[in-house]
Design a protein around this motif. Sequence first.
Motif, PDB file in Angstrom:
ATOM      1  N   LYS A 151      -8.368   1.168   0.084  1.00  0.00           N
ATOM      2  CA  LYS A 151      -8.679  -0.190  -0.343  1.00  0.00           C
ATOM      3  C   LYS A 151      -7.751  -1.221   0.294  1.00  0.00           C
TER       4      LYS A 151
ATOM      5  N   ASN B 153       0.820  -1.215   0.000  1.00  0.00           N
ATOM      6  CA  ASN B 153       0.000   0.000   0.000  1.00  0.00           C
ATOM      7  C   ASN B 153       0.859   1.273   0.000  1.00  0.00           C
TER       8      ASN B 153
ATOM      9  N   LEU C 129      -5.462   4.489  -2.549  1.00  0.00           N
ATOM     10  CA  LEU C 129      -5.024   3.096  -2.487  1.00  0.00           C
ATOM     11  C   LEU C 129      -5.153   2.558  -1.072  1.00  0.00           C
ATOM     12  N   ARG C 130      -4.755   3.364  -0.087  1.00  0.00           N
ATOM     13  CA  ARG C 130      -4.787   2.905   1.310  1.00  0.00           C
ATOM     14  C   ARG C 130      -6.212   2.786   1.845  1.00  0.00           C
TER      15      ARG C 130
ATOM     16  N   VAL D 101      -1.821   6.470  -9.880  1.00  0.00           N
ATOM     17  CA  VAL D 101      -2.382   5.888  -8.662  1.00  0.00           C
ATOM     18  C   VAL D 101      -2.199   6.859  -7.493  1.00  0.00           C
TER      19      VAL D 101
ATOM     20  N   VAL E 280       0.321  -0.616  -8.557  1.00  0.00           N
ATOM     21  CA  VAL E 280       0.086   0.448  -7.575  1.00  0.00           C
ATOM     22  C   VAL E 280       1.127   1.554  -7.676  1.00  0.00           C
TER      23      VAL E 280
END
Length: 281
Positions: free
Chosen positions: A118, A83, A115-116, A110, A105
Amino acid sequence: MESTESEPADDHGTSVTARGKDAGGDGATAGPARTILEARDLNVYYGEEQALRDVDIEIPEKGVTAVIGPSGCGKSTFLRCINRMNDLVDAARVEGELLFDGKNVYDDDVDPVALRRKIGMVFQQPNPFPKSIRDNVAYGLKVQGEDVDEETIHQALERAALLEEIDGRLDESGLELSGGQQQRLCIARAIAPDPDVLLMDEPASALDPVATSKIEDLIEDLAEEYTVVIVTHNMQQAARISDKTAVFLTGGELVEFGNTEKIFENPDHDRVEDYITGKFG
């Protein structure tokens, strides 16, 4: 390779019996799970020092994947790559690909914050904020601009197996909880945004055996809904709770990855067998 006659031992000399959630039972075999995380030729450097070397791995969705190996072998580095927590380390450099649901990622488009959302993370030491229990759970949602309501907070606490213990105390400080409760509060905070993946970096290493048992039970429950990737130094714990195990050894090399039962009972590599049986530190 023949299985060793003696069972591996954990840090306290207790024998380790690999079972994993896909071991035992009635012998029924499920079809292969969809890959949700994949590393391709992943290399990580801290300055001139290489922490991970040519890592290739496909982690299936849902279930528990344990990452084991000696200190300094790159276990936590690998976890933090997933992540992009290593973005916070100035000297870190990542080469290769790390795919989440088919998307690298590390692509320029991105957003690490998104992202973090998810891919949540729980750290070794419980780190609740000096806020109320309610505000601790709501924190991640607020940061990401999500609506926060009592139902969402209660649901996260219930999934973290904490709601029943602290019901009616949501306005109390999270710092007043016991160590094990604080860690479950941190898990509730991580899952409140409803991630797809939950990363855990030795989440029970600072806890007593009773609290550790609760965390392990919780991890197995969470794996019904989430993909859990856990770094642990305790091989007995990995054998108890994981479906898949990845073994990293000195030099940041992923030496073997597969079903937990096979890794612990009949690994393909001598180096892995030596590590599991305590011949290699």
